[in-house]
Write a protein that holds these residues in place. Structure first.
Motif: not given
Length: 325
Positions: A148-171
Motif C-alpha cells: 500500500g501507499i504511505v505518506w511522509t509529513r513532507s508530502g512524499r508518498h512511499l510504498d509501505a514496507l518496501q524492501g522489508r522481508p515478507l514476514a513483516d507483512a500484515p496478517a
C-alpha cells in the motif's frame, strides 16, 4: 464478501514492453484460478508495425475469454490509457477490472482472493501484497515491493514496507491511504464513484508516476474504501527501486512535475499540510534550479497546469461534501 462468479477484466498498458517479462505476466494470468473474461491491452507507441502488434497478440493469446488490443500513436500515458481501458471494460459488462503492470505476475489464487473482497454494495479499491522479483531471473526475492501507499509529513508518498522481508507483512486485510497502480482491482461501484466526482478515474495530466497516489487521496476524500489484501500475492519486476534519484532523468522529471500537480490540486489538504510539505517544495525547487536542471521542464509544466489542477481539486471536494450525510 464478493461473488466469485462476477466477470472480471484486466487492463494492461504497454510502452516499450519487455517481451520476456510480458510473457511471464501472461503465464500468471493463464494459471489464475479465476479466468478473466476480458484482457484489454493498449499500446502507447509513436511507431508500431503490425509485426509488433502481432507478437503481443500471440503472447497474450489464451489469457482471457476475450482479448482486445488498441494502439495510439500519441502517447496517452499510463493514466489516460488505463482510463480508456477501464471505460471499455465496464462498458463490456465487467463487474471489476484489474489494473495490471506488464511486469507483474499474479499467483494462482490472487485474483480469486481479491474478488472475494469486492463487494457489490460499496465502492472499494483492492490491492495485493507485492513481492519484488529479480530483474534478470524473475525469481522471487523474499522482500516486499509494496503493501500500500504511505505518506511522509513532507508530502512524499512511499510504498509501505518496501524492501522489508515478507514476514513483516500484515496478517489480515488492512485499510490504507492508497494502493500502487501496478496491481489494483477496481470495482464497478468505485470506478463510477470516482468518475462521477472527478470526471476521470486516473488524472490524465499525470501521464505516469504518482497518479496512484493522487487517486488514493481523492478516493479517501470521497469515502471509497482502499484495502490491502495481504493473502493475495504478486511478483513485480521493478527496475527503479526505492527513492534514489539520478538513475533516470525522465522519471526524476516526472516525479518533480507530479509532486507539484498534487500540491496544486490538493492544496493544504495534502499530507504535510501548510508547513512540512511546502518546506519540502522549496527544497525541491532549489534542487531543480541549481542541481537537477533536467527536471526544469517538469517544474515549468506543473506551473502551466496549476489552474486546471486547482479546478479539479475544487470539483472533487465539492462532490465529497455533497456525499457526506
Amino acid at each position: 464478501m464478493g461473488d466469485l462468479a462476477q466477470r472480471v477484466g484486466v487492463s494492461v498498458v504497454l510502452w516499450h514492453p519487455d517481451v520476456r517479462v510480458l510473457a511471464w505476466m501472461c503465464a500468471g494470468l493463464r494459471d489464475s484460478a479465476v479466468r478473466p473474461a476480458l484482457l484489454h491491452i493498449h499500446v502507447n507507441e509513436a511507431q508500431v508495425d503490425s509485426r509488433i502488434l502481432g507478437d503481443v497478440l500471440q503472447i497474450c493469446a489464451g489469457v482471457a475469454d476475450e482479448l482486445g488490443l488498441t494502439h495510439s500513436s500519441d502517447n496517452r500515458g499510463f493514466a489516460g490509457a488505463h482510463n480508456d481501458n477501464l471505460a471499455h471494460c465496464f462498458e463490456r459488462g465487467m463487474d471489476a477490472v484489474l489494473v495490471l503492470n506488464p511486469d507483474v505476475r499474479l499467483e494462482t489464487q490472487t485474483l480469486a482472493q481479491l474478488m472475494a473482497h469486492a463487494r457489490d454494495d460499496a465502492p472499494r479499491l483492492l490491492g495485493p501484497l507485492i513481492e519484488l522479483a529479480d530483474v534478470s531471473t524473475l525469481v522471487p526475492e523474499g522482500r516486499i515491493d509494496s503493501a500500500g501507499i504511505v505518506w511522509t509529513r513532507s508530502g512524499r508518498h512511499l510504498d509501505a514496507l518496501q524492501g522489508r522481508p515478507l514476514a513483516d507483512a500484515p496478517a489480515a486485510p488492512v485499510d490504507v491511504r492508497g494502493l500502487t497502480g501496478a496491481c489494483l482491482l477496481v470495482t464497478r461501484a468505485a470506478h463510477a464513484a470516482v468518475v462521477e466526482a472527478c470526471g476521470e478515474f486516473f488524472d490524465r495530466d499525470f501521464i505516469a508516476y504518482r497518479e496512484d497516489a493522487d487517486l488514493g487521496l481523492r478516493a479517501e476524500a470521497l469515502g471509497i474504501e482502499q484495502r490491502l489484501i495481504p493473502e493475495a500475492r504478486t511478483l513485480h519486476v521493478r527496475t527503479q527501486r526505492g527513492t534514489r534519484r539520478g538513475t533516470s532523468a525522465f522519471i526524476d522529471c516526472l516525479g518533480v512535475r507530479n509532486r507539484f500537480l498534487i500540491a496544486f490540486k490538493h492544496g493544504h489538504r495534502r499530507p504535510g499540510g501548510l508547513t512540512f510539505a511546502p518546506m519540502r517544495d522549496l527544497t525541491v525547487v532549489a534542487a531543480v534550479l541549481f542541481k537537477e536542471r533536467s527536471s526544469l521542464p517538469g517544474l515549468r509544466d506543473a506551473w502551466r497546469l496549476r489552474r486546471s489542477m486547482r479546478a479539479k481539486g475544487q470539483r472533487f471536494r465539492a462532490a465529497a461534501r455533497r456525499a457526506r450525510p
